[in-house]
Scaffold this motif. Structure first.
Motif, PDB file in Angstrom:
ATOM      1  N   MET A 101       0.770  -1.091  -0.077  1.00  0.00           N
ATOM      2  CA  MET A 101      -0.012   0.099   0.104  1.00  0.00           C
ATOM      3  C   MET A 101       0.921   1.279   0.022  1.00  0.00           C
ATOM      4  O   MET A 101       0.778   2.175  -0.791  1.00  0.00           O
ATOM      5  N   LEU A 102       1.610   1.324   0.909  1.00  0.00           N
ATOM      6  CA  LEU A 102       2.646   2.270   1.131  1.00  0.00           C
ATOM      7  C   LEU A 102       4.332   1.745   0.862  1.00  0.00           C
ATOM      8  O   LEU A 102       4.572   0.976   1.643  1.00  0.00           O
ATOM      9  N   THR A 103       4.807   2.257  -0.085  1.00  0.00           N
ATOM     10  CA  THR A 103       6.270   2.171  -0.462  1.00  0.00           C
ATOM     11  C   THR A 103       7.266   3.222  -0.310  1.00  0.00           C
ATOM     12  O   THR A 103       7.068   4.310  -0.852  1.00  0.00           O
ATOM     13  N   ILE A 104       8.297   3.101   0.710  1.00  0.00           N
ATOM     14  CA  ILE A 104       9.224   4.304   0.721  1.00  0.00           C
ATOM     15  C   ILE A 104      10.440   3.413   0.324  1.00  0.00           C
ATOM     16  O   ILE A 104      10.928   2.520   1.113  1.00  0.00           O
ATOM     17  N   ASP A 105      11.225   4.156  -0.711  1.00  0.00           N
ATOM     18  CA  ASP A 105      12.406   3.454  -1.281  1.00  0.00           C
ATOM     19  C   ASP A 105      13.421   4.390  -1.269  1.00  0.00           C
ATOM     20  O   ASP A 105      13.714   5.849  -1.875  1.00  0.00           O
ATOM     21  N   ASN A 106      14.447   4.046  -0.748  1.00  0.00           N
ATOM     22  CA  ASN A 106      15.832   4.914  -0.370  1.00  0.00           C
ATOM     23  C   ASN A 106      15.599   6.423  -0.077  1.00  0.00           C
ATOM     24  O   ASN A 106      16.118   7.462  -0.845  1.00  0.00           O
ATOM     25  N   LEU A 107      14.566   6.765   0.776  1.00  0.00           N
ATOM     26  CA  LEU A 107      14.432   8.118   1.362  1.00  0.00           C
ATOM     27  C   LEU A 107      15.496   8.783   1.998  1.00  0.00           C
ATOM     28  O   LEU A 107      16.025   8.228   3.132  1.00  0.00           O
ATOM     29  N   GLU A 108      15.791   9.883   1.314  1.00  0.00           N
ATOM     30  CA  GLU A 108      17.075  10.888   2.000  1.00  0.00           C
ATOM     31  C   GLU A 108      16.323  12.263   2.105  1.00  0.00           C
ATOM     32  O   GLU A 108      15.662  12.658   1.522  1.00  0.00           O
ATOM     33  N   LEU A 109      16.908  12.953   3.316  1.00  0.00           N
ATOM     34  CA  LEU A 109      16.541  14.098   3.613  1.00  0.00           C
ATOM     35  C   LEU A 109      17.639  15.072   4.175  1.00  0.00           C
ATOM     36  O   LEU A 109      18.278  14.510   4.967  1.00  0.00           O
ATOM     37  N   GLY A 143      18.702   7.325   3.449  1.00  0.00           N
ATOM     38  CA  GLY A 143      18.651   6.074   2.303  1.00  0.00           C
ATOM     39  C   GLY A 143      17.774   5.239   2.964  1.00  0.00           C
ATOM     40  O   GLY A 143      17.899   3.901   2.962  1.00  0.00           O
ATOM     41  N   ASN A 144      16.451   5.424   3.680  1.00  0.00           N
ATOM     42  CA  ASN A 144      15.617   4.343   4.482  1.00  0.00           C
ATOM     43  C   ASN A 144      14.676   3.907   3.340  1.00  0.00           C
ATOM     44  O   ASN A 144      14.092   4.634   2.472  1.00  0.00           O
ATOM     45  N   SER A 145      14.344   2.424   3.680  1.00  0.00           N
ATOM     46  CA  SER A 145      13.373   1.816   2.696  1.00  0.00           C
ATOM     47  C   SER A 145      12.535   0.908   3.613  1.00  0.00           C
ATOM     48  O   SER A 145      13.032   0.212   4.548  1.00  0.00           O
ATOM     49  N   LEU A 146      10.992   1.088   3.527  1.00  0.00           N
ATOM     50  CA  LEU A 146      10.245  -0.015   4.051  1.00  0.00           C
ATOM     51  C   LEU A 146       8.923   0.044   3.131  1.00  0.00           C
ATOM     52  O   LEU A 146       8.667   0.784   2.453  1.00  0.00           O
ATOM     53  N   THR A 147       8.144  -1.092   3.452  1.00  0.00           N
ATOM     54  CA  THR A 147       6.822  -1.030   3.181  1.00  0.00           C
ATOM     55  C   THR A 147       5.683  -1.204   4.053  1.00  0.00           C
ATOM     56  O   THR A 147       6.217  -1.491   5.306  1.00  0.00           O
ATOM     57  N   LEU A 148       4.563  -0.866   3.557  1.00  0.00           N
ATOM     58  CA  LEU A 148       3.418  -1.051   4.717  1.00  0.00           C
ATOM     59  C   LEU A 148       2.253  -1.516   4.035  1.00  0.00           C
ATOM     60  O   LEU A 148       1.702  -1.069   2.816  1.00  0.00           O
ATOM     61  N   ALA A 149       1.689  -2.897   4.439  1.00  0.00           N
ATOM     62  CA  ALA A 149       0.734  -3.153   3.622  1.00  0.00           C
ATOM     63  C   ALA A 149      -0.784  -2.706   4.217  1.00  0.00           C
ATOM     64  O   ALA A 149      -0.773  -1.897   4.856  1.00  0.00           O
ATOM     65  N   ALA A 150      -1.762  -2.888   3.068  1.00  0.00           N
ATOM     66  CA  ALA A 150      -3.102  -2.542   3.658  1.00  0.00           C
ATOM     67  C   ALA A 150      -3.536  -2.889   4.825  1.00  0.00           C
ATOM     68  O   ALA A 150      -3.432  -3.961   5.245  1.00  0.00           O
ATOM     69  N   GLY A 151      -3.998  -1.946   5.731  1.00  0.00           N
ATOM     70  CA  GLY A 151      -4.572  -2.455   6.978  1.00  0.00           C
ATOM     71  C   GLY A 151      -3.511  -2.756   7.963  1.00  0.00           C
ATOM     72  O   GLY A 151      -3.822  -3.279   9.139  1.00  0.00           O
ATOM     73  N   GLU A 152      -2.422  -2.594   7.742  1.00  0.00           N
ATOM     74  CA  GLU A 152      -1.010  -2.891   8.709  1.00  0.00           C
ATOM     75  C   GLU A 152      -0.844  -1.448   9.526  1.00  0.00           C
ATOM     76  O   GLU A 152      -0.762  -0.407   9.101  1.00  0.00           O
ATOM     77  N   ALA A 153      -0.393  -1.602  10.719  1.00  0.00           N
ATOM     78  CA  ALA A 153       0.303  -0.745  11.352  1.00  0.00           C
ATOM     79  C   ALA A 153       1.778  -0.716  12.001  1.00  0.00           C
ATOM     80  O   ALA A 153       2.231  -1.939  12.251  1.00  0.00           O
ATOM     81  N   VAL A 204      15.009  16.323  -0.664  1.00  0.00           N
ATOM     82  CA  VAL A 204      14.669  14.964  -0.537  1.00  0.00           C
ATOM     83  C   VAL A 204      14.962  14.220  -1.833  1.00  0.00           C
ATOM     84  O   VAL A 204      14.676  14.801  -2.800  1.00  0.00           O
ATOM     85  N   GLY A 205      15.281  12.997  -1.343  1.00  0.00           N
ATOM     86  CA  GLY A 205      15.696  12.015  -2.473  1.00  0.00           C
ATOM     87  C   GLY A 205      14.880  10.685  -2.285  1.00  0.00           C
ATOM     88  O   GLY A 205      14.500  10.487  -0.996  1.00  0.00           O
ATOM     89  N   GLY A 206      14.689   9.885  -3.220  1.00  0.00           N
ATOM     90  CA  GLY A 206      13.947   8.689  -3.024  1.00  0.00           C
ATOM     91  C   GLY A 206      12.483   8.847  -3.583  1.00  0.00           C
ATOM     92  O   GLY A 206      12.038   9.802  -4.309  1.00  0.00           O
ATOM     93  N   ARG A 207      11.800   7.725  -3.448  1.00  0.00           N
ATOM     94  CA  ARG A 207      10.527   7.486  -3.867  1.00  0.00           C
ATOM     95  C   ARG A 207       9.563   7.341  -2.795  1.00  0.00           C
ATOM     96  O   ARG A 207       9.936   6.534  -1.778  1.00  0.00           O
ATOM     97  N   ILE A 208       8.435   7.863  -2.718  1.00  0.00           N
ATOM     98  CA  ILE A 208       7.288   7.230  -1.581  1.00  0.00           C
ATOM     99  C   ILE A 208       6.206   7.424  -2.457  1.00  0.00           C
ATOM    100  O   ILE A 208       5.380   8.101  -3.079  1.00  0.00           O
ATOM    101  N   GLU A 209       5.753   6.117  -2.638  1.00  0.00           N
ATOM    102  CA  GLU A 209       4.354   5.886  -3.411  1.00  0.00           C
ATOM    103  C   GLU A 209       3.178   5.038  -2.456  1.00  0.00           C
ATOM    104  O   GLU A 209       3.408   4.313  -1.578  1.00  0.00           O
ATOM    105  N   LEU A 210       2.292   5.714  -2.921  1.00  0.00           N
ATOM    106  CA  LEU A 210       0.923   5.350  -2.103  1.00  0.00           C
ATOM    107  C   LEU A 210      -0.028   4.570  -2.993  1.00  0.00           C
ATOM    108  O   LEU A 210      -0.406   5.039  -4.184  1.00  0.00           O
ATOM    109  N   GLU A 211      -0.067   3.247  -3.055  1.00  0.00           N
ATOM    110  CA  GLU A 211      -1.268   2.590  -3.833  1.00  0.00           C
ATOM    111  C   GLU A 211      -0.352   2.798  -5.469  1.00  0.00           C
ATOM    112  O   GLU A 211      -1.228   3.114  -6.435  1.00  0.00           O
ATOM    113  N   GLY A 212       0.885   2.834  -5.605  1.00  0.00           N
ATOM    114  CA  GLY A 212       1.531   3.029  -6.924  1.00  0.00           C
ATOM    115  C   GLY A 212       1.601   4.634  -7.183  1.00  0.00           C
ATOM    116  O   GLY A 212       2.286   4.665  -8.472  1.00  0.00           O
TER     117      GLY A 212
END
Length: 264
Positions: free
Chosen positions: A1-9, A25-35, A63-71
């Protein structure tokens, strides 16, 4: 649902030109309905991560990297598309409710404006829905509270109001930035339980920022440990508690108050 890829600030001081690296350079994913709980000491980059998701970083930020919400790439949104995404899909619960609520407007105005903005709801329906929301977060005297101004309510009551406002638009993602820090211990537990209950009922995803590892573990499916702007470990609450892999995580676990000191 949410994807954070190589986030830099990084943030540049306009007076000195000094560049401070905040996120590394942080990366993580969050599934639908997950906390997911973001835990770590003050200054580790937890709140800045949420600001990057919302696109509200401080002036001078890079800011560098990508933050995607449902694509969808949130960093690429502009204008009306960004405004609608913030209104409909994202909701922030701030650490201090006084920073959210206008001191010269009654609470009802705050709640009704939010629903009118996100759902184009008629005023009469928005007021009825506001009353229902307040009761759902444990405020029985909903009509009195709707007429009240922020200074007339306790901190715990105000945070319940902010939670009601956050869930009113049924967002896909809740961003909870240390929502219980300013509250006493008993009220902290009550507010955290309400937040967890409402998130599960609506099947919303949530990022829960806290320096309290035990509190985050109680309301989150996974924990992500941050230090100096870097994600050092991600795991379930049980994995973090029983078999922490990073030295800093072990230090956090050992720093928790113990009922029986001989257990240390």
């Amino acid at each position: 649902m949410l994807t954070i890829d190589n986030l830099e600030l990084s943030i540049t001081d306009p007076d000195t030109g000094r560049v401070s690296e905040i996120l590394r350079g942080n990366s993580l994913t969050l599934a639908a309905g997950e906390a997911l709980g973001l835990v770590g000491e003050s200054g580790s980059g937890k709140s800045m991560t949420l600001q990057c998701v919302l696109g509200i970083e401080p002036p001078g930020s890079s800011v560098g990297g990508r933050i995607e919400l449902e694509g969808r790439d949130l960093r690429a949104l502009r204008g009306e598309e960004l405004r609608r995404t913030r209104a409909e899909d994202l909701a922030l619960i701030a650490q201090n409710p006084h920073s959210v609520l206008n001191p010269v407007l009654p609470v009802g105005k705050y709640l009704m404006e939010g629903m009118s903005e996100a759902r184009s709801m008629p005023k009469a329906r928005a007021r009825l829905r506001s009353s229902e929301l307040l009761r759902s977060v444990g405020i029985e005297e909903s009509e009195r509270v709707l007429r009240s101004y922020p200074h007339q309510l306790s901190g715990g009551m105000l945070q319940r109001v902010v939670i009601a406002g956050a869930i009113s638009a049924q967002p896909k993602l809740l961003l909870a930035d240390e929502p219980t820090t300013a509250l006493d211990v008993t009220t902290q537990a009550e507010v955290a339980a309400i937040l967890d209950e409402k998130r599960r009922e609506a099947e919303m995803s949530m990022i829960f920022v806290s320096h309290d590892l035990d509190l985050a573990a109680a309301v989150c499916d996974r924990l992500a440990v941050m230090r100096y702007g870097e994600l050092v470990e991600i795991g379930t609450p049980e994995e973090i508690r029983d078999a922490p892999q990073h030295e800093y995580t072990r230090e956090l676990m050992n720093a928790r108050p113990k009922l029986h000191p001989e257990e240390a």
